[in-house]
Write an enzyme that holds these catalytic residues in place. Sequence first.
Site, PDB file in Angstrom:
ATOM      1  N   GLY A 112       0.833  -1.205   0.000  1.00 57.19           N
ATOM      2  CA  GLY A 112       0.000   0.000   0.000  1.00 57.19           C
ATOM      3  C   GLY A 112       0.867   1.254   0.000  1.00 57.19           C
ATOM      4  N   LEU A 113       0.229   2.351  -0.291  1.00 60.81           N
ATOM      5  CA  LEU A 113       0.936   3.641  -0.364  1.00 60.81           C
ATOM      6  C   LEU A 113       1.538   4.026   0.986  1.00 60.81           C
ATOM      7  CD1 LEU A 113      -1.717   5.725  -2.366  1.00 60.81           C
ATOM      8  CD2 LEU A 113       0.553   5.033  -3.206  1.00 60.81           C
ATOM      9  N   SER A 114       2.483   4.943   0.946  1.00 59.94           N
ATOM     10  CA  SER A 114       3.021   5.506   2.181  1.00 59.94           C
ATOM     11  C   SER A 114       1.899   6.259   2.894  1.00 59.94           C
ATOM     12  CB  SER A 114       4.172   6.470   1.834  1.00 59.94           C
ATOM     13  OG  SER A 114       4.655   7.074   3.000  1.00 59.94           O
ATOM     14  N   GLY A 115       1.649   5.907   4.140  1.00 60.16           N
ATOM     15  CA  GLY A 115       0.575   6.547   4.900  1.00 60.16           C
ATOM     16  C   GLY A 115      -0.747   5.795   4.853  1.00 60.16           C
ATOM     17  N   GLY A 174      -1.382   2.850   6.112  1.00 59.84           N
ATOM     18  CA  GLY A 174      -1.657   2.190   7.405  1.00 59.84           C
ATOM     19  C   GLY A 174      -0.933   0.865   7.597  1.00 59.84           C
ATOM     20  N   LYS A 175       0.055   0.577   6.757  1.00 61.37           N
ATOM     21  CA  LYS A 175       0.779  -0.702   6.835  1.00 61.37           C
ATOM     22  C   LYS A 175       1.475  -0.866   8.194  1.00 61.37           C
ATOM     23  CE  LYS A 175       3.517   0.257   3.344  1.00 61.37           C
ATOM     24  NZ  LYS A 175       3.062   1.658   3.133  1.00 61.37           N
ATOM     25  N   SER A 235       5.958  -2.081  -1.786  1.00 61.18           N
ATOM     26  CA  SER A 235       5.954  -3.078  -2.890  1.00 61.18           C
ATOM     27  C   SER A 235       4.980  -2.665  -3.994  1.00 61.18           C
ATOM     28  CB  SER A 235       5.649  -4.486  -2.371  1.00 61.18           C
ATOM     29  OG  SER A 235       4.650  -4.537  -1.382  1.00 61.18           O
TER      30      SER A 235
HETATM   31  N1  PPS Z   1      10.866   7.835  -2.711  1.00 57.78           N
HETATM   32  C1  PPS Z   1      10.267   7.108  -1.770  1.00 57.78           C
HETATM   33  N2  PPS Z   1       9.170   6.376  -2.103  1.00 57.78           N
HETATM   34  C2  PPS Z   1       8.549   5.639  -1.166  1.00 57.78           C
HETATM   35  N3  PPS Z   1       8.931   5.566   0.150  1.00 57.78           N
HETATM   36  C3  PPS Z   1      10.022   6.287   0.517  1.00 57.78           C
HETATM   37  C4  PPS Z   1      10.718   7.080  -0.415  1.00 57.78           C
HETATM   38  N4  PPS Z   1      11.762   7.676   0.237  1.00 57.78           N
HETATM   39  C5  PPS Z   1      11.709   7.283   1.514  1.00 57.78           C
HETATM   40  N5  PPS Z   1      10.668   6.437   1.706  1.00 57.78           N
HETATM   41  C6  PPS Z   1      10.426   5.724   2.974  1.00 57.78           C
HETATM   42  O1  PPS Z   1      10.675   4.350   2.690  1.00 57.78           O
HETATM   43  C7  PPS Z   1       9.567   3.558   3.063  1.00 57.78           C
HETATM   44  C8  PPS Z   1       9.219   2.575   1.962  1.00 57.78           C
HETATM   45  O2  PPS Z   1      10.179   1.581   1.850  1.00 57.78           O
HETATM   46  P1  PPS Z   1       9.786   0.201   1.191  1.00 57.78           P
HETATM   47  O3  PPS Z   1      10.973  -0.686   1.323  1.00 57.78           O
HETATM   48  O4  PPS Z   1       8.515  -0.286   1.747  1.00 57.78           O
HETATM   49  O5  PPS Z   1       9.575   0.611  -0.344  1.00 57.78           O
HETATM   50  S1  PPS Z   1       9.449  -0.355  -1.620  1.00 57.78           S
HETATM   51  O6  PPS Z   1       8.615  -1.498  -1.228  1.00 57.78           O
HETATM   52  O7  PPS Z   1      10.776  -0.775  -2.009  1.00 57.78           O
HETATM   53  O8  PPS Z   1       8.819   0.465  -2.666  1.00 57.78           O
HETATM   54  C9  PPS Z   1       8.404   4.475   3.289  1.00 57.78           C
HETATM   55  O9  PPS Z   1       7.685   3.918   4.378  1.00 57.78           O
HETATM   56  P2  PPS Z   1       6.087   3.980   4.507  1.00 57.78           P
HETATM   57  O10 PPS Z   1       5.751   5.442   4.575  1.00 57.78           O
HETATM   58  O11 PPS Z   1       5.826   3.250   5.796  1.00 57.78           O
HETATM   59  O12 PPS Z   1       5.456   3.286   3.353  1.00 57.78           O
HETATM   60  C10 PPS Z   1       9.049   5.825   3.574  1.00 57.78           C
HETATM   61  O13 PPS Z   1       9.217   6.005   4.972  1.00 57.78           O
HETATM   62  N1  ADP Z   2      -7.973   1.971   9.561  1.00 57.12           N
HETATM   63  C1  ADP Z   2      -6.726   2.429   9.740  1.00 57.12           C
HETATM   64  N2  ADP Z   2      -5.704   1.551   9.769  1.00 57.12           N
HETATM   65  C2  ADP Z   2      -4.431   1.997   9.920  1.00 57.12           C
HETATM   66  N3  ADP Z   2      -4.085   3.293  10.053  1.00 57.12           N
HETATM   67  C3  ADP Z   2      -5.066   4.202  10.022  1.00 57.12           C
HETATM   68  C4  ADP Z   2      -6.434   3.812   9.870  1.00 57.12           C
HETATM   69  N4  ADP Z   2      -7.206   4.917   9.878  1.00 57.12           N
HETATM   70  C5  ADP Z   2      -6.366   5.961  10.042  1.00 57.12           C
HETATM   71  N5  ADP Z   2      -5.069   5.541  10.140  1.00 57.12           N
HETATM   72  C6  ADP Z   2      -3.914   6.442  10.344  1.00 57.12           C
HETATM   73  O1  ADP Z   2      -3.163   6.469   9.115  1.00 57.12           O
HETATM   74  C7  ADP Z   2      -1.787   6.596   9.395  1.00 57.12           C
HETATM   75  C8  ADP Z   2      -1.052   5.437   8.732  1.00 57.12           C
HETATM   76  O2  ADP Z   2       0.331   5.610   8.889  1.00 57.12           O
HETATM   77  P1  ADP Z   2       1.348   4.407   8.766  1.00 57.12           P
HETATM   78  O3  ADP Z   2       0.821   3.211   9.507  1.00 57.12           O
HETATM   79  O4  ADP Z   2       2.701   4.894   9.136  1.00 57.12           O
HETATM   80  O5  ADP Z   2       1.258   4.085   7.200  1.00 57.12           O
HETATM   81  P2  ADP Z   2       2.300   3.291   6.269  1.00 57.12           P
HETATM   82  O6  ADP Z   2       3.081   2.365   7.147  1.00 57.12           O
HETATM   83  O7  ADP Z   2       1.438   2.574   5.273  1.00 57.12           O
HETATM   84  O8  ADP Z   2       3.160   4.336   5.637  1.00 57.12           O
HETATM   85  C9  ADP Z   2      -1.609   6.596  10.905  1.00 57.12           C
HETATM   86  O9  ADP Z   2      -1.523   7.950  11.345  1.00 57.12           O
HETATM   87  C10 ADP Z   2      -2.919   5.970  11.398  1.00 57.12           C
HETATM   88  O10 ADP Z   2      -3.286   6.436  12.685  1.00 57.12           O
END
Ligand code: PPS
Ligand code: ADP
Length: 202
Positions: free
Chosen positions: A34-37, A39-40, A108
């Site tokens: 899933g996208l960054s943010g 909820g992974k 991913s």
């Molecule tokens: N350019 C760019 N694109 C996406 N994400 C970025 C980037 N730069 C840094 N980050 C940080 O790295 C986390 C994602 O790493 P991943 O290993 O999950 O990425 S991937 O699966 O290889 O695409 C990602 O974590 P999440 O926000 O939890 O998804 C970010 O904290």
């Molecule tokens: N149903 C939900 N499941 C997980 N996170 C949620 C949900 N609803 C809202 N959120 C909020 O969304 C954000 C997700 O952040 P994060 O877990 O770091 O995402 P990721 O790891 O995909 O980048 C957190 O601030 C969390 O509190």
Amino acid sequence: MKEKINLFIQDSGITREQRENRNGANAFTIWMTGLSGAGKSTLSISLERWLFNNSYNCYRLDGDSIRQGMNRDLGFSKVDRAENIRRAAEVCKLFNDSGIIVIASFISPFSEDRSIAENIIGKRWFHLVYINASIEVCKKRDVKGLYKLSSEGKLKDFTGIDSLFEIPESTSLTLNTEILSETASLNILIQFVQTIITGKKP
Ligand SMILES: Nc1ncnc2c1ncn2[C@@H]1O[C@H](COP(=O)(O)OS(=O)(=O)O)[C@@H](OP(=O)(O)O)[C@H]1O
Ligand SMILES: Nc1ncnc2c1ncn2[C@@H]1O[C@H](COP(=O)(O)OP(=O)(O)O)[C@@H](O)[C@H]1O
């Protein structure tokens, strides 16, 4: 022609099943995409805590941490992401072979890389969970400030902005975190994991 590599695997005779029996549960990988943010991390941490509290041997792998250690040589180009996922999947496989449940949390973004991960881990043990939130919602959440950095041109190849996220066509479970609360998402996830633990892959 590829050079012949002389490698020989020796088997101790201890089977995965024996290790699983000792651990009291079958081992598998919950792979969150899933996208960054989306909820992974939030959900994988809560799931790990739930498994641990219920006496299951489990371990969580997360892109942010793996990229600071084993994969610190990798960036966010398509090639580097592919290698990041391949290595992560190999680690999942080792953990699973040792009888441990893995929660892998990686953006991913590419279908091909997710398929490669599935093949490495094994179809039987790979459960793809799509943590679904739109780019608009993730931008609003901007948990780490990365969307802001990207909008200021200070972060390149950011997933969903200037790097592709391919929505999975088929998943074991999809959680829409725009609609579901954290608690509701976690409850669904736990229910799902319980069906795997009891041996009934949905
Ligand atoms: N350019 C760019 N694109 C996406 N994400 C970025 C980037 N730069 C840094 N980050 C940080 O790295 C986390 C994602 O790493 P991943 O290993 O999950 O990425 S991937 O699966 O290889 O695409 C990602 O974590 P999440 O926000 O939890 O998804 C970010 O904290
Ligand atoms: N149903 C939900 N499941 C997980 N996170 C949620 C949900 N609803 C809202 N959120 C909020 O969304 C954000 C997700 O952040 P994060 O877990 O770091 O995402 P990721 O790891 O995909 O980048 C957190 O601030 C969390 O509190």
